[in-house]
Design a protein around this motif. Sequence first.
Motif, PDB file in Angstrom:
ATOM      1  N   GLU A 154       0.823  -1.219   0.000  1.00 56.86           N
ATOM      2  CA  GLU A 154       0.000   0.000   0.000  1.00 56.86           C
ATOM      3  C   GLU A 154       0.852   1.262   0.000  1.00 56.86           C
ATOM      4  O   GLU A 154       0.473   2.278  -0.600  1.00 56.86           O
ATOM      5  CB  GLU A 154      -0.924  -0.013   1.214  1.00 56.86           C
ATOM      6  CG  GLU A 154      -1.916   1.150   1.235  1.00 56.86           C
ATOM      7  CD  GLU A 154      -2.871   1.070   2.409  1.00 56.86           C
ATOM      8  OE1 GLU A 154      -3.647   2.018   2.595  1.00 56.86           O
ATOM      9  OE2 GLU A 154      -2.815   0.066   3.149  1.00 56.86           O
ATOM     10  N   PRO A 198      -7.780  -0.660   1.511  1.00 57.24           N
ATOM     11  CA  PRO A 198      -6.744   0.327   1.840  1.00 57.24           C
ATOM     12  C   PRO A 198      -7.236   1.319   2.868  1.00 57.24           C
ATOM     13  O   PRO A 198      -8.441   1.512   3.078  1.00 57.24           O
ATOM     14  CB  PRO A 198      -6.467   1.001   0.480  1.00 57.24           C
ATOM     15  CG  PRO A 198      -7.710   0.778  -0.310  1.00 57.24           C
ATOM     16  CD  PRO A 198      -8.246  -0.544   0.127  1.00 57.24           C
ATOM     17  N   CYS A 211      -4.878  -0.347  -6.254  1.00 57.41           N
ATOM     18  CA  CYS A 211      -4.465  -0.666  -4.883  1.00 57.41           C
ATOM     19  C   CYS A 211      -5.559  -1.433  -4.160  1.00 57.41           C
ATOM     20  O   CYS A 211      -5.295  -2.429  -3.477  1.00 57.41           O
ATOM     21  CB  CYS A 211      -4.115   0.613  -4.142  1.00 57.41           C
ATOM     22  SG  CYS A 211      -3.730   0.392  -2.395  1.00 57.41           S
TER      23      CYS A 211
END
Length: 317
Positions: free
Chosen positions: A209, A247, A235
Motif C-alpha cells: 500500500e 486500503p 491498490c
Amino acid sequence: MNAEHTGHGTQAGPPLLRLHLFGGFRVTRDGGPPLADKWPRPSARALVKLLAVSPGHSLHREQAMEICWPDSDAQAALGSLRVALHAARRAIEPELAARASSSYLTGEGTLLRLDPRTVVIDADQAETLAEEALAEGSAEALAAALAAFTGELLPEDRYAPWAEARREQLSALCDRVRIALAEAHLADGETELATEVALRAVAAAPAEERAHRVLIDAFLRQGLRRQAVRQYHLCREALDAELGVRPGPPPSSCIFLPWTRPRRCCPPSPLPCFRPRYAPRPVRRCAAAPTSSMCCCPTTVRRYGSSRARPGWARPG
C-alpha cells in the motif's frame, strides 16, 4: 594464525574470498592463484552455498548431512560430507598445503563455518548497506543500497528449501529500501523519480500500500488526477485479492477524489408512460336497447354477431 598453520608460506594473510550469490553463484578472490570456474564436485559447491545462506554462516555437521544427503544413512552421509568438504577447500583455496587448515572453510569440532575475517558475501554487504540507508533516510544512501541488490539470490536454487528463508528476508528488505527511496524522492520534490521507483515497487509487490500511496501523491502533484484515481482502484483490487483487506483512508490532499466525495441524492425518475399501439374502440349502444325487446342497430349486430351470441335484451322477440 601463523604461516605454517594456514599453508600460505610466508604470506602475511590470505586474500579475501568473495562469494557472489546475487544473479548466480560465483567465487572470486582479491589475489592468489586463479580459481577454477568448474568445481570438481557439485556437492562441494552446494555445501559452500548452504553455509553462505545459513545464519552466522555456520552449520552443524549433522544438519549439513541431513540437507545435502537426506536419503543416505548416517555412515554414508558422513563419508560424503568429508569428500565434499575436502573438494570445497581445494576449490576455493588451490594453494592449500596437504593436511593444512583452510583459511576460509573451517571445521571446529562438529561445526562447519565460513571465516568472517576472510570471506565476504555480497548478500551480507547489501543487507548492511540497506539497514544503514534506512536509518539515514537520504535518497543518495537509499539509491546506493538498492544498487547493491544486483539480482535474485541463487536463481539456480530457486526452489531449494534451504535457501527460501534467506531469499525471502533479502527480498523483503529490498522492497523496504525501494519504497523508502520513492518516498525520499517525493519528499525532495522529484515526482518523476518517485513515480519510476514506486512503479517498480508495485511490480515487485502489488499489495504494498505504501508504494501505491506514493504513486497517488506523485500523480496528484503532477496534475494527473485520472491516473491517481486509477491507481487507487488498482491498490484496492490488489489488497482485496492478496490480503482480503481494504486500503486505509486517502491522504488529506486527495479529499476531492471520487472515492471521498459525498454522493448526491437524486430524485427517482418517473416511470415511462406506455400507451397501447391500438386502443379499443368504445361500444355504442342503441338508446332503445334497455326498454325495447328488439334492437335493430347495426353497430350492436356487428358487435355480438349472431342472435345466439347477443344478450337477452338484444335478441328479437
